[in-house]
Design a protein around this motif. Structure first.
Motif, PDB file in Angstrom:
ATOM      1  N   SER A 282      34.201 -24.576 -36.612  1.00 23.23           N
ATOM      2  CA  SER A 282      35.414 -25.403 -36.581  1.00 23.23           C
ATOM      3  C   SER A 282      36.523 -24.720 -35.790  1.00 23.23           C
ATOM      4  CB  SER A 282      35.880 -25.682 -38.019  1.00 23.23           C
ATOM      5  OG  SER A 282      37.084 -26.406 -38.016  1.00 23.23           O
TER       6      SER A 282
ATOM      7  N   GLU B 234      37.983 -26.212 -32.431  1.00 25.23           N
ATOM      8  CA  GLU B 234      39.422 -26.472 -32.369  1.00 25.23           C
ATOM      9  C   GLU B 234      40.025 -25.833 -31.123  1.00 25.23           C
ATOM     10  OE1 GLU B 234      42.932 -28.183 -33.877  1.00 25.23           O
ATOM     11  OE2 GLU B 234      40.862 -28.401 -34.570  1.00 25.23           O
TER      12      GLU B 234
ATOM     13  N   ASP C 196      32.503 -37.277 -31.767  1.00 27.60           N
ATOM     14  CA  ASP C 196      33.347 -36.318 -32.470  1.00 27.60           C
ATOM     15  C   ASP C 196      32.837 -34.917 -32.119  1.00 27.60           C
ATOM     16  OD1 ASP C 196      34.662 -34.649 -34.238  1.00 27.60           O
ATOM     17  OD2 ASP C 196      34.588 -36.063 -35.910  1.00 27.60           O
TER      18      ASP C 196
ATOM     19  N   HIS D 143      36.611 -41.168 -27.734  1.00 21.55           N
ATOM     20  CA  HIS D 143      37.012 -40.526 -28.994  1.00 21.55           C
ATOM     21  C   HIS D 143      36.490 -41.286 -30.209  1.00 21.55           C
ATOM     22  CE1 HIS D 143      39.463 -37.355 -27.338  1.00 21.55           C
ATOM     23  NE2 HIS D 143      40.151 -38.216 -26.596  1.00 21.55           N
ATOM     24  N   ASN D 144      36.168 -42.560 -30.024  1.00 24.67           N
ATOM     25  CA  ASN D 144      35.633 -43.365 -31.131  1.00 24.67           C
ATOM     26  C   ASN D 144      34.126 -43.222 -31.283  1.00 24.67           C
ATOM     27  OD1 ASN D 144      38.191 -44.433 -31.716  1.00 24.67           O
ATOM     28  ND2 ASN D 144      37.933 -46.095 -30.223  1.00 24.67           N
TER      29      ASN D 144
ATOM     30  N   LYS E  99      34.113 -31.945 -32.565  1.00 23.86           N
ATOM     31  CA  LYS E  99      34.252 -30.948 -33.620  1.00 23.86           C
ATOM     32  C   LYS E  99      33.109 -31.058 -34.624  1.00 23.86           C
ATOM     33  CE  LYS E  99      37.777 -28.951 -36.647  1.00 23.86           C
ATOM     34  NZ  LYS E  99      39.195 -29.045 -37.093  1.00 23.86           N
ATOM     35  N   GLU E 100      32.834 -32.268 -35.072  1.00 20.61           N
ATOM     36  CA  GLU E 100      31.751 -32.491 -36.030  1.00 20.61           C
ATOM     37  C   GLU E 100      30.397 -32.140 -35.420  1.00 20.61           C
ATOM     38  OE1 GLU E 100      29.847 -33.290 -39.479  1.00 20.61           O
ATOM     39  OE2 GLU E 100      32.019 -33.205 -39.168  1.00 20.61           O
TER      40      GLU E 100
ATOM     41  N   THR F  59      38.801 -27.992 -28.007  1.00 22.72           N
ATOM     42  CA  THR F  59      39.339 -29.353 -27.867  1.00 22.72           C
ATOM     43  C   THR F  59      40.856 -29.396 -27.746  1.00 22.72           C
ATOM     44  OG1 THR F  59      39.287 -29.581 -30.293  1.00 22.72           O
ATOM     45  CG2 THR F  59      37.394 -30.419 -29.066  1.00 22.72           C
TER      46      THR F  59
ATOM     47  N   ASN G 231      29.939 -46.978 -34.123  1.00 21.42           N
ATOM     48  CA  ASN G 231      30.921 -47.422 -33.125  1.00 21.42           C
ATOM     49  C   ASN G 231      30.261 -47.580 -31.764  1.00 21.42           C
ATOM     50  OD1 ASN G 231      32.890 -47.276 -35.095  1.00 21.42           O
ATOM     51  ND2 ASN G 231      33.601 -45.245 -34.492  1.00 21.42           N
TER      52      ASN G 231
ATOM     53  N   ASN H 285      29.619 -41.146 -35.664  1.00 20.83           N
ATOM     54  CA  ASN H 285      30.283 -42.292 -35.012  1.00 20.83           C
ATOM     55  C   ASN H 285      29.288 -43.196 -34.286  1.00 20.83           C
ATOM     56  OD1 ASN H 285      32.668 -41.239 -35.908  1.00 20.83           O
ATOM     57  ND2 ASN H 285      33.307 -40.408 -33.944  1.00 20.83           N
TER      58      ASN H 285
END
Length: 438
Positions: free
Chosen positions: A94, A98, A186, A182-183, A188-189, A101, A319, A316
């Motif tokens: 993470s 972080e 992810d 972004h939708n 980070k995930e 990104t 989406n 995601n």
């Protein structure tokens, strides 16, 4: 004669005592060599505690021991240990994600480098074959007799209509995905999931980025330990209290670990001392470390294949599927084209609507299978490794420090205390050694 013999015997005893006193020095009258080896023993203690501290940072990958009692995200248990980095793989990943990104790239800008038309060129052959298969399958399912008796010229026209609709379908879909990246992704995930699933990845990031610093930590343990050992020897010459050796051993183990960790990251900014500049060892290698960090992340975490896998199977994915479905429905309308009147007559309105939905579903299911045709172009266009390396090389010292320092900050005091405890044990062993001497 008897008196002469006694005189010689007394002289021998006197000489023996003198030799022994000459060989034994200090308040404890220990052999001279025991003082000589003391700094070397301290050096070995410093080296050993630093080596062990590094091993405990990265190994074992999974918990080793009996897990009767263990706090969440803590490397130690009542009877066992897990490497600090593997224990906190999710947190470490993470932190890295972080950093990337927020400081190194924006995934929307990165994906904006893709040219939808080039994507279509890469996937064209696979897409056309996919559409042919879907048309044949749907026709045989919903109107087999009508399709079989249909003239080849009509069939060919249906296929050509579908082919002509493909470029617009794919380029519009890619453009829409870029706008909504972004939708559907992810980052980070994605990084956290990969590192938790394979904890060796996060170990590799820290070990290769800090390879030279870890070599320094190992070697410096001996040098710092030797210097402290010299001080310990001086104290032992004037005072030989049994508590002194364990206390000095603790100090040696504690300080060698402490100093090694501090020298790597401090001072943060260069300090000029005459013709020399003093700065943390890790910070001096910013350009080199940036290259290593970018390479490992783009191979292990941010490769094109991993990114698409995260889009297709990640949290995601719904989406992404919804986005693709919207474009597939529009594409289906164009794909059916001139067959609409014939299809409606052959199967009725209700079945026709089912066929449209089935075509859209098949496109959603099959399109991911041909995404791989675009991997080479995507890797070239995204320039992820170059972007990360360049941006990272431009970070300030405080921001750059965050690449490796988290590996030690998490349980820095634990590692330092382990060094002190091991040094104390060696001090106890030294007491046992000196107890053999009168």
């Amino acid at each position: 004669l008897k008196a002469t013999s006694q005189s010689h015997h007394s002289l021998a005893i006197y000489r023996q005592q003198n030799n022994r006193m000459a060989a034994n020095i200090g308040v404890g009258e220990y052999p001279w060599w025991s003082y000589v080896i003391m700094p070397f023993m301290s050096g070995i203690v410093g080296w050993g505690t630093n080596v062990l501290a590094l091993e405990m940072t990265f190994r074992p990958i999974e918990y080793f021991g009996v897990e009767w009692f263990r706090m969440h995200e803590q490397p130690w248990g009542l009877f066992g240990w897990q490497g600090i980095i593997p224990t906190k793989a999710a947190k470490m990943a993470s932190i890295c994600a972080e950093l990337m990104t927020t400081k190194l790239f924006d995934i929307k800008d990165i994906f904006g480098r893709l040219e939808p038309e080039r994507m279509y060129e890469c996937m064209e052959d696979g897409l056309l074959l996919m559409i042919d298969e879907i048309l044949q399958d749907v026709a045989n399912t919903y109107m087999p007799k009508t399709w079989n008796y249909m003239p080849d010229s009509v069939k060919n026209e249906a296929v050509l209509t579908a082919h002509r609709a493909c470029p617009e379908f794919l380029t519009a879909f890619i453009a829409d995905m870029q706008a909504n990246i972004h939708n559907v992704l992810d980052i980070k995930e994605m990084c956290i999931t990969a590192c938790v699933r394979n904890k060796k990845i996060v170990n590799k990031i820290f070990q290769e980025c800090g390879e030279k610093e870890f070599i320094f930590i190992r070697k410096s343990g001996f040098y710092f330990g030797f210097l402290f050992g010299c001080i310990q020897t001086g104290l032992w010459l004037i005072y030989d209290g049994s508590w002194l050796l364990p206390v000095c051993g603790f100090i040696v183990g504690w300080f060698t670990n402490f100093l090694a960790l501090k020298v790597i990251f401090r001072p943060l900014h260069p300090i000029a001392i005459g013709p020399y500049k003093l700065q943390g060892l890790f910070l001096k290698r910013q350009n080199e470390v940036s290259e290593v960090f970018a390479r490992i992340n783009c191979v292990e975490l941010l490769g094109t294949e991993q990114i698409w896998d995260a889009i297709l199977t990640g949290p995601n994915r719904k989406n992404f599927q919804l986005l693709l479905r919207n474009h597939s429905i529009i594409f289906t309308e164009k794909l059916i084209g001139g067959l609409r009147p014939l299809a409606l007559t052959a199967m009725g309105t209700e079945k026709f609507l089912l066929m449209k939905e089935d075509i859209a579903t098949k496109v959603i299911l099959k399109l991911p299978n041909i995404i791989g045709l675009s991997y080479d172009y995507t890797t070239e266009a995204l320039q992820m490794e170059t972007t990360i390396r360049t941006k990272m090389q431009g970070l300030g010292p405080a921001e750059f420090e965050g690449v490796l320092h988290p590996a030690f900050e998490e349980d820095e005091m634990t590692l330092i205390m382990v060094g002190g405890f091991l040094g104390m044990l060696v001090g106890i062993v030294q007491i046992g050694i000196f107890s053999f001497f009168p």
